[in-house]
Write an enzyme that holds these catalytic residues in place. Structure first.
Site, short mmCIF file in Angstrom:
data_model
loop_
_atom_site.label_atom_id
_atom_site.label_comp_id
_atom_site.label_asym_id
_atom_site.label_seq_id
_atom_site.Cartn_x
_atom_site.Cartn_y
_atom_site.Cartn_z
N GLU A 44 0.84 -1.21 0.00
CA GLU A 44 0.00 0.00 0.00
C GLU A 44 0.87 1.26 0.00
OE1 GLU A 44 -3.04 -0.09 -0.60
OE2 GLU A 44 -3.85 -2.00 0.12
N ARG A 69 0.64 3.73 -3.24
CA ARG A 69 0.03 5.04 -2.98
C ARG A 69 1.09 6.12 -2.81
NH1 ARG A 69 -5.68 3.75 -0.40
NH2 ARG A 69 -5.62 1.53 -0.73
N ASP A 91 -4.48 -10.05 -8.20
CA ASP A 91 -4.67 -9.07 -9.28
C ASP A 91 -3.44 -8.36 -9.86
OD1 ASP A 91 -4.48 -7.68 -6.86
OD2 ASP A 91 -6.44 -6.73 -6.98
N GLU A 106 -11.91 -0.24 -10.60
CA GLU A 106 -11.43 -1.16 -11.65
C GLU A 106 -12.26 -1.15 -12.93
OE1 GLU A 106 -11.73 -1.88 -8.43
OE2 GLU A 106 -9.61 -2.05 -7.89
C1 DMJ Z 1 -6.29 0.18 -5.04
O1 DMJ Z 1 -5.53 0.43 -3.92
C2 DMJ Z 1 -5.47 -0.43 -6.15
O2 DMJ Z 1 -6.13 -0.30 -7.36
C3 DMJ Z 1 -5.14 -1.88 -5.89
O3 DMJ Z 1 -4.46 -2.46 -6.98
C4 DMJ Z 1 -6.42 -2.65 -5.65
N1 DMJ Z 1 -7.24 -2.05 -4.64
C5 DMJ Z 1 -7.49 -0.63 -4.66
C6 DMJ Z 1 -8.71 -0.21 -5.45
O4 DMJ Z 1 -9.75 -1.06 -5.47
#
Ligand code: DMJ
Length: 555
Positions: free
Chosen positions: A158, A162, A290, A423
């Site tokens: 994270e 971010r 993912d 997404e």
């Molecule tokens: C975000 O922090 C990023 O897109 C991550 O890859 C997946 N989760 C959240 C958004 O849903």
């Protein structure tokens, strides 16, 4: 009786004052919007009259392109910008400096260790939307108050996507060195997480002491997406600092995974950081899997699609073969969906998180040969239709967190909250850019309107506890400003704004400029012209850097 009247009066006064304050907030936002329109118009006049000089180079401004386009897009873009302004102003008012805003209780909460996540996540969105005063305040906060010397444990993933991603993107867009300095500071603090026997990182780390570990609920394992989604940020950091250590750490991860990569390219979500071996667990394109797949493709794009980075593309193509084996169709409506897998068992369940896949397929499809390219693009379009229906089939027209597909029932909402995830919109953005089909803009617009109807409150934007009832939660996610609103804005902007052949988006929607990658990572040559572009002084014109030289089509 007197007591009741006084209480009523006091209560009523309070309510009146609150209402009054909220009206002021609304009017302030309108004033800011009008000022911004005026600025845009002035810029337009100036830009049509002259080219902008940048040191030795004359860069022709393409800003006027972004203004002279379809009036419908212009109007929609303005509405999305208004949404961003509303979200931002509310955050500034009630939660400044904290990670995220809780709009209903009108306070902030530190979900990421207190690193001002919303500010850092929003920097590039503010630049792209031309919200210059807001960006200046955010930049001042980064320079004066963003302090990483905190005795806290944070998520490596994270914080990378971010904070490192947000800062690097702000650096690429503005040229202001403070962002690169801060990105280097936090990356240095994260780096010990990769000091494991296999090089697969631990997923949590203390920012002062550098002691790293995995969460207890993974039985000591590292999570696939958390371990395999730092490549873009750390490679970009090495390119910009000419310091190879960041790139080496994250590329080792992929090389280690490559050693035992299965032929179908599908990995379970847990990996042992001591052995580097994947552990028996779920295979998914949703939560915890993912962005590992996303970064295989994007690291190849970031690396100029050359021989040195070919292994990323090969691994990605293997995974796409595996993905095809997970596709099933619902009955009676034939919605294509991506199953999850455990051992040999397939599960008819798909997370909304996996709705990034259509965009990824569209982005990667053009490099397949004829026939294959069309097949992948058509799968992307089918999956996007399913994801759009995740939204359309609920009473609020907002998607739940995941869906189950039972024979004869098409899809049913499983976990029914909506936390403002991006997404599906991200995929609509890529599909629109890469096919030119305006239907994707219409779908995005419908989703935006559903957010406006259900999520907008006087003090920001909230998620929903249940997309079937519309019951609201109390959280404005930082990715709502970083991703959801940014992709919506770009969906209604000309393709020359952040063109896909010059920028690559990290998984938190932070665009990173693609620079020349040298064959030898130790050398990390960024050619002189690009280095100048990366180092360019912010000067007075922010938006100039975000426009490309040509209309963005990949290849
Ligand atoms: C975000 O922090 C990023 O897109 C991550 O890859 C997946 N989760 C959240 C958004 O849903």
């Amino acid at each position: 009786m007197a007591c009741i009247s006084i209480t009523w009066l006091v209560y009523d006064r309070k309510a009146f004052t609150t209402e009054y304050q909220e009206e002021i907030l609304r009017l302030k936002e309108e004033v800011i919007l009008l000022k911004n329109r005026l600025k845009d118009a002035n810029r337009h006049v100036k830009d049509s009259a002259k080219s902008i000089s940048n040191g030795d180079k004359i860069i022709k401004s393409t800003l006027s392109n972004s203004i002279q386009d379809d009036p419908c897009n212009e109007e929609r873009r303005a509405k999305v910008k208004n949404a961003m302004l509303h979200a931002w102003t509310s955050y500034e008012k009630y939660a400044w400096g904290q990670d995220e805003l809780q709009p209903q209780s009108k306070d902030g909460v530190d979900n990421f260790g207190g690193l001002g996540a919303t500010i850092v996540d929003s920097l590039d969105t503010l630049i792209i939307m031309g919200l210059e005063d807001q960006f200046q305040r955010a930049k001042e906060w980064v320079a004066s108050s963003l302090n990483f010397n905190k005795d806290i444990d944070v998520s490596v993933f994270e914080t990378t996507i971010r904070v490192v991603g947000g800062l690097l993107s702000a650096y690429d867009l503005s040229g202001d060195k403070i962002f690169l300095e801060k990105a280097t500071d936090i990356a240095d603090r994260l780096l010990p997480a990769w000091n494991t026997p296999s090089g697969i990182p631990y997923n949590r780390i203390n920012l002062v002491y550098g002691n790293a570990k995995n969460p207890t609920w993974t039985q000591g394992n590292s999570i696939l997406a958390d371990s395999g989604s730092e490549q873009l940020e750390f490679i970009a950091l090495s390119q910009r600092t000419k310091e190879p250590k960041y790139q080496q750490k994250v590329e080792n991860v992929i090389k280690e995974i490559h050693r035992t990569f299965p032929a179908d390219g599908l990995l379970p979500i847990y990996i042992n950081p001591h052995t580097g071996i994947a552990q028996h667990s779920t295979v998914t394109f949703g939560a915890m899997g993912d962005s590992f797949y996303e970064y295989l493709l994007k690291a190849w794009i970031q690396g100029n699609k050359t021989e040195v980075v070919k292994y990323y593309r090969e691994m990605w193509e293997a995974s796409m073969k595996g993905l095809r084996g997970l596709i099933r169709k619902s009955a009676p409506s034939s919605f294509a969906y991506i199953c999850e897998k455990n051992g040999n068992d397939l599960y008819n369940k798909m997370d909304e998180l996996a709705c990034f896949v259509p965009g990824m397929l569209a982005l990667g499809s053009s490099c397949y040969g004829p026939g294959e390219a069309e097949k992948f693009m058509s799968l992307a379009e089918e999956l996007a239709w399913t994801c759009y229906n995740f939204y359309q089939l609920t009473p609020t027209k907002l998607a739940g967190e995941n869906y189950f597909f039972r024979q004869g029932e098409d899809m049913n909402v499983g976990i029914s909250w909506n936390i403002q995830r991006p997404e599906t919109i991200e995929s609509l953005f890529y599909l629109w850019r890469l096919t030119g089909n305006k239907t994707y803009q219409e779908w995005g617009w419908n989703i935006f309107q559903a957010f406006e109807r259900n999520s907008r409150v006087e003090t920001g934007y909230v998620g929903l506890r249940d997309v079937r009832t519309g019951d609201k939660d109390n959280m404005m996610q930082s990715f709502f400003l970083a991703e959801t609103l940014k992709y919506l804005y770009l969906l209604f902007s000309p393709p020359s704004v952040i063109p896909l052949d010059e920028w690559v988006f990290n998984t938190e929607a932070h665009p990173l400029r693609i620079v020349n990658r040298d064959a030898h990572p130790e050398a990390l040559n960024v050619d002189q012209a690009q280095q100048e572009e990366l180092n360019v002084d912010q000067g007075e014109k922010l938006p100039r850097h975000i426009h490309g030289r040509k209309e963005g089509r990949l290849d």
